[in-house]
Motif scaffolding. Structure first.
Motif, PDB file in Angstrom:
ATOM      1  N   PRO A 182      18.454   8.843 -30.454  1.00 17.71           N
ATOM      2  CA  PRO A 182      18.294   7.420 -30.727  1.00 17.71           C
ATOM      3  C   PRO A 182      18.481   7.080 -32.207  1.00 17.71           C
ATOM      4  O   PRO A 182      18.120   7.862 -33.087  1.00 17.71           O
ATOM      5  CB  PRO A 182      16.852   7.141 -30.286  1.00 17.71           C
ATOM      6  CG  PRO A 182      16.553   8.200 -29.275  1.00 17.71           C
ATOM      7  CD  PRO A 182      17.280   9.414 -29.767  1.00 17.71           C
ATOM      8  N   ALA A 183      19.042   5.898 -32.466  1.00 17.82           N
ATOM      9  CA  ALA A 183      19.203   5.394 -33.818  1.00 17.82           C
ATOM     10  C   ALA A 183      18.268   4.189 -34.015  1.00 17.82           C
ATOM     11  O   ALA A 183      17.402   3.913 -33.186  1.00 17.82           O
ATOM     12  CB  ALA A 183      20.665   5.029 -34.085  1.00 17.82           C
ATOM     13  N   VAL A 184      18.452   3.454 -35.106  1.00 17.20           N
ATOM     14  CA  VAL A 184      17.515   2.395 -35.501  1.00 17.20           C
ATOM     15  C   VAL A 184      17.259   1.377 -34.402  1.00 17.20           C
ATOM     16  O   VAL A 184      16.116   1.023 -34.108  1.00 17.20           O
ATOM     17  CB  VAL A 184      18.035   1.672 -36.768  1.00 17.20           C
ATOM     18  CG1 VAL A 184      17.118   0.498 -37.118  1.00 17.20           C
ATOM     19  CG2 VAL A 184      18.116   2.635 -37.944  1.00 17.20           C
ATOM     20  N   PHE A 185      18.324   0.886 -33.750  1.00 17.67           N
ATOM     21  CA  PHE A 185      18.160  -0.182 -32.762  1.00 17.67           C
ATOM     22  C   PHE A 185      18.204   0.321 -31.318  1.00 17.67           C
ATOM     23  O   PHE A 185      18.602  -0.398 -30.407  1.00 17.67           O
ATOM     24  CB  PHE A 185      19.220  -1.262 -32.979  1.00 17.67           C
ATOM     25  CG  PHE A 185      18.859  -2.262 -34.060  1.00 17.67           C
ATOM     26  CD1 PHE A 185      17.613  -2.262 -34.639  1.00 17.67           C
ATOM     27  CD2 PHE A 185      19.779  -3.216 -34.471  1.00 17.67           C
ATOM     28  CE1 PHE A 185      17.272  -3.183 -35.631  1.00 17.67           C
ATOM     29  CE2 PHE A 185      19.450  -4.146 -35.445  1.00 17.67           C
ATOM     30  CZ  PHE A 185      18.195  -4.130 -36.034  1.00 17.67           C
ATOM     31  N   TYR A 186      17.765   1.551 -31.099  1.00 22.33           N
ATOM     32  CA  TYR A 186      17.763   2.114 -29.749  1.00 22.33           C
ATOM     33  C   TYR A 186      16.967   1.265 -28.769  1.00 22.33           C
ATOM     34  O   TYR A 186      17.342   1.087 -27.617  1.00 22.33           O
ATOM     35  CB  TYR A 186      17.183   3.530 -29.793  1.00 22.33           C
ATOM     36  CG  TYR A 186      17.155   4.229 -28.456  1.00 22.33           C
ATOM     37  CD1 TYR A 186      18.329   4.775 -27.923  1.00 22.33           C
ATOM     38  CD2 TYR A 186      15.975   4.340 -27.731  1.00 22.33           C
ATOM     39  CE1 TYR A 186      18.318   5.414 -26.698  1.00 22.33           C
ATOM     40  CE2 TYR A 186      15.955   4.984 -26.505  1.00 22.33           C
ATOM     41  CZ  TYR A 186      17.129   5.515 -25.990  1.00 22.33           C
ATOM     42  OH  TYR A 186      17.114   6.133 -24.769  1.00 22.33           O
ATOM     43  N   ARG A 187      15.866   0.671 -29.217  1.00 26.12           N
ATOM     44  CA  ARG A 187      14.981  -0.095 -28.330  1.00 26.12           C
ATOM     45  C   ARG A 187      15.157  -1.607 -28.487  1.00 26.12           C
ATOM     46  O   ARG A 187      14.335  -2.373 -27.995  1.00 26.12           O
ATOM     47  CB  ARG A 187      13.523   0.288 -28.603  1.00 26.12           C
ATOM     48  CG  ARG A 187      13.197   1.733 -28.258  1.00 26.12           C
ATOM     49  CD  ARG A 187      11.728   2.048 -28.513  1.00 26.12           C
ATOM     50  NE  ARG A 187      10.863   1.201 -27.693  1.00 26.12           N
ATOM     51  CZ  ARG A 187       9.563   1.010 -27.942  1.00 26.12           C
ATOM     52  NH1 ARG A 187       8.994   1.579 -28.993  1.00 26.12           N
ATOM     53  NH2 ARG A 187       8.839   0.229 -27.151  1.00 26.12           N
ATOM     54  N   LEU A 188      16.221  -2.037 -29.135  1.00 27.94           N
ATOM     55  CA  LEU A 188      16.408  -3.480 -29.336  1.00 27.94           C
ATOM     56  C   LEU A 188      16.449  -4.227 -28.009  1.00 27.94           C
ATOM     57  O   LEU A 188      15.959  -5.352 -27.907  1.00 27.94           O
ATOM     58  CB  LEU A 188      17.698  -3.745 -30.123  1.00 27.94           C
ATOM     59  CG  LEU A 188      17.881  -5.193 -30.598  1.00 27.94           C
ATOM     60  CD1 LEU A 188      16.848  -5.549 -31.664  1.00 27.94           C
ATOM     61  CD2 LEU A 188      19.293  -5.415 -31.143  1.00 27.94           C
ATOM     62  N   GLY A 189      17.009  -3.617 -26.989  1.00 31.04           N
ATOM     63  CA  GLY A 189      17.098  -4.267 -25.682  1.00 31.04           C
ATOM     64  C   GLY A 189      15.755  -4.530 -25.026  1.00 31.04           C
ATOM     65  O   GLY A 189      15.664  -5.350 -24.108  1.00 31.04           O
ATOM     66  N   SER A 190      14.703  -3.859 -25.483  1.00 29.95           N
ATOM     67  CA  SER A 190      13.367  -4.078 -24.912  1.00 29.95           C
ATOM     68  C   SER A 190      12.553  -5.091 -25.708  1.00 29.95           C
ATOM     69  O   SER A 190      11.409  -5.379 -25.361  1.00 29.95           O
ATOM     70  CB  SER A 190      12.595  -2.752 -24.835  1.00 29.95           C
ATOM     71  OG  SER A 190      12.325  -2.238 -26.124  1.00 29.95           O
ATOM     72  N   LEU A 191      13.130  -5.643 -26.763  1.00 30.56           N
ATOM     73  CA  LEU A 191      12.429  -6.633 -27.580  1.00 30.56           C
ATOM     74  C   LEU A 191      12.148  -7.883 -26.746  1.00 30.56           C
ATOM     75  O   LEU A 191      12.990  -8.323 -25.966  1.00 30.56           O
ATOM     76  CB  LEU A 191      13.297  -6.994 -28.793  1.00 30.56           C
ATOM     77  CG  LEU A 191      12.635  -7.740 -29.946  1.00 30.56           C
ATOM     78  CD1 LEU A 191      11.515  -6.903 -30.565  1.00 30.56           C
ATOM     79  CD2 LEU A 191      13.683  -8.072 -31.011  1.00 30.56           C
TER      80      LEU A 191
END
Length: 237
Positions: free
Chosen positions: A154-163
């Motif tokens: 994973p990189a910095v925005f790996y979880r952006l989709g769960s925001l």
């Protein structure tokens, strides 16, 4: 110019260019890939449904590239309602999104190449911002992008989709001030049909922020994700 993004393609070359409206990276295939439960999270359907309205019309310059300071038209104080605070210009130095575990320092400047493509950060552990556009907190849509993953994980925005809507986003700026944003929505767009004006168009008098990365399915044939994920936020203080 295309209007999709390859930011953070898991198999992307770190040196590859990213196209401006989210057209982030692209490139060379590598050995590592994620699948199944390891795939980056995607926006939930409720948030995605909010993005189906037709985009507001914008000028040609706004539909082909991220907003620049010269192209953003500030509202007239005498004729425009107050949509919230507006800060002066100061470059971002760090980004914190507690709800998805993002805390990254050393935000790098990103420019565009001769083809109108936004450069991707060379470091998967860093985010970058479109330095020709508004700084976070200024009037208009400031743009921060980062990779979703890499060949090693994973990189910095790996979880952006769960925001989620209502999540807090803080950007510390070079002058020592902190621009605090609240997320309005998170959307996933096909790179083949990217709504440029929705992402980079008129912010209706507010200081806003766009956080962008790659998402959707991973195309094994091309080595790219097929979609982009965009989080929309507005300045609160």
């Amino acid at each position: 110019m295309s209007s999709s993004s390859k930011f953070g393609d898991r198999r992307g070359s770190m040196a590859a260019a990213v196209t401006v409206i989210l057209l982030l990276v692209g490139g060379v295939l590598v050995a590592k890939s994620f699948a199944g439960n390891d795939a980056p999270p995607q926006p939930d359907l409720a948030q995605a449904a909010e993005t189906t309205a037709p985009p507001a019309p914008t000028s040609p310059s706004q539909t082909t590239s991220p907003a620049s300071k010269s192209s953003a038209t500030e509202p007239s104080p005498s004729s425009s309602p107050d949509f919230g605070p507006i800060m002066g210009s100061s470059a971002p130095v760090s980004l914190v999104i507690p709800s998805i575990g993002v805390s990254t320092k050393g935000i790098v400047d990103l420019g565009v190449d001769k083809n109108g493509k936004l450069e991707a950060p060379s470091d998967f552990a860093k985010a970058g911002w479109y330095a020709a556009g508004p700084t976070p907190g200024e009037f208009g849509p400031a743009v921060i992008g980062a990779h979703v993953d890499s060949k090693s994980g994973p990189a910095v925005f790996y979880r952006l989709g769960s925001l989620k809507k209502g999540a807090a986003v803080s950007v510390v700026r070079k002058d020592g001030s902190t621009a605090r944003f609240v997320v309005d929505r998170v959307a996933r767009y096909s790179k083949a049909d990217f709504p440029t004006s929705t992402v980079y168009g008129d912010t209706k008098g507010r200081a806003e922020l766009r956080l962008i990365t790659c998402g959707g399915a991973f195309d094994q044939a091309t080595g790219h994700y097929v979609d982009n994920i965009v989080a929309f936020a507005h300045l609160t203080s």
